[in-house]
Design an enzyme around this catalytic site. Structure first.
Site, PDB file in Angstrom:
ATOM      1  N   ALA A  44       0.871  -1.184   0.000  1.00  0.00           N
ATOM      2  CA  ALA A  44       0.000   0.000   0.000  1.00  0.00           C
ATOM      3  C   ALA A  44       0.903   1.226   0.000  1.00  0.00           C
ATOM      4  O   ALA A  44       1.713   1.399   0.906  1.00  0.00           O
ATOM      5  CB  ALA A  44      -0.884   0.002   1.238  1.00  0.00           C
ATOM      6  N   GLY A 138       3.498   1.205   5.452  1.00  0.00           N
ATOM      7  CA  GLY A 138       4.619   2.009   5.945  1.00  0.00           C
ATOM      8  C   GLY A 138       4.387   2.506   7.362  1.00  0.00           C
ATOM      9  O   GLY A 138       4.989   3.490   7.780  1.00  0.00           O
ATOM     10  N   CYS A 201      -7.257  18.496   5.411  1.00  0.00           N
ATOM     11  CA  CYS A 201      -7.074  17.835   6.715  1.00  0.00           C
ATOM     12  C   CYS A 201      -5.608  17.731   7.119  1.00  0.00           C
ATOM     13  O   CYS A 201      -5.269  16.948   8.017  1.00  0.00           O
ATOM     14  CB  CYS A 201      -7.686  16.432   6.675  1.00  0.00           C
ATOM     15  SG  CYS A 201      -9.396  16.439   6.153  1.00  0.00           S
ATOM     16  N   CYS A 225      -7.204   7.341   9.437  1.00  0.00           N
ATOM     17  CA  CYS A 225      -8.278   7.400   8.445  1.00  0.00           C
ATOM     18  C   CYS A 225      -9.162   6.160   8.524  1.00  0.00           C
ATOM     19  O   CYS A 225     -10.300   6.174   8.081  1.00  0.00           O
ATOM     20  CB  CYS A 225      -7.704   7.557   7.046  1.00  0.00           C
ATOM     21  SG  CYS A 225      -6.797   6.121   6.465  1.00  0.00           S
TER      22      CYS A 225
END
Ligand code: SF4
Length: 237
Positions: A44, A138, A201, A225
């Site tokens: 990802a 990460g 944000c 998130c």
């Protein structure tokens, strides 16, 4: 020992391993995962500094390892440009997003819902479409208050392993790795950002908590998130 059985004292590793030992440990973990999962191992890539480091580490293990990027309509132009460059450089990076209509300024009125729709849903789609059995992130345990309790290998969803191979790295060691290996990074870091997300944000902040600039002024400040805290495989909408 199978990857799922890796269990260690994270705090001790953070403090006692030096930079080279951490790099070697991360490469070993990714290599082991690639041996176990092959093409079902996917990275990802959020286009932040930690993702850039982990993506580079994975490519050192095998150039064939695939990745996915989840983007949103609110990503800053610099991140969108960097994404285009990374995808051109590495076509094995697949981009996912959700173009569903949402209320104006949902990020102010209900940021959890906004992240659910724009970030968690496309991550679930990526996991499904790319037939992922193990995903690499990460995540780092020194990034902020919400990241202290993760493990290097986790199974939040049965049947989907999560590998956090740079969990024990300090922020300084990420920059050390990126500089020494001349890895391209998101240009927003040159402006002073330390953690990157969607434009509305994300603010520039100083201090011990790297993620303090995320969702400032909301209940989610310095938070998550949802892709690391919500189920991605076994969920109900
Ligand atoms: S980071 Fe902000 S704009 Fe982006 S999905 Fe979450 S709430 Fe919405």
């Amino acid at each position: 020992m199978p990857l799922a059985a890796v269990e260690t004292d994270i705090k001790e590793l953070v403090e006692e391993l030096n930079f080279k030992q951490k790099v070697d440990r991360s490469l070993d973990l990714i290599e082991q995962a690639y041996k176990e999962y092959g093409d079902a191992l996917v990275v990802a890539n959020s286009l932040g500094k930690d993702s850039s480091a982990v993506w580079d580490l994975a490519k050192r293990v095998s150039p064939k390892i695939r990745g996915f990027i989840v983007t949103t309509r609110f990503k800053p132009p610099e991140t969108k440009q960097f994404m285009a460059e990374e995808v051109a450089r590495c076509p094995e990076l697949k981009v996912f997003s959700n173009d569903e209509k949402i209320p104006d300024k949902l990020y102010e009125t209900d940021p959890d819902k906004c992240c659910d729709i724009l970030k968690v849903a496309p991550t679930r789609q990526a996991i499904k479409e790319m037939s992922v059995k193990c995903w690499i992130t990460g995540l780092r345990c020194t990034e902020g208050r919400t990241r202290t309790n993760f493990k290097e290998v986790e199974e939040l969803d049965k049947g989907l392993l999560k590998l956090n191979p740079i969990l024990i790295w300090y922020e300084r060691e990420i920059w050390e790795y990126l500089a020494l290996n001349e890895v391209p990074v998101n240009p927003l870091y040159a402006e002073g950002y330390r953690s990157l997300g969607c434009g509305p944000c994300t603010k520039i902040t100083q201090g011990a908590d790297e993620r303090a600039g995320r969702w400032i002024g909301t209940s989610k400040c310095g938070g998550e998130c949802g892709i690391h805290t919500k189920p991605l495989l076994n969920y109900q909408i």
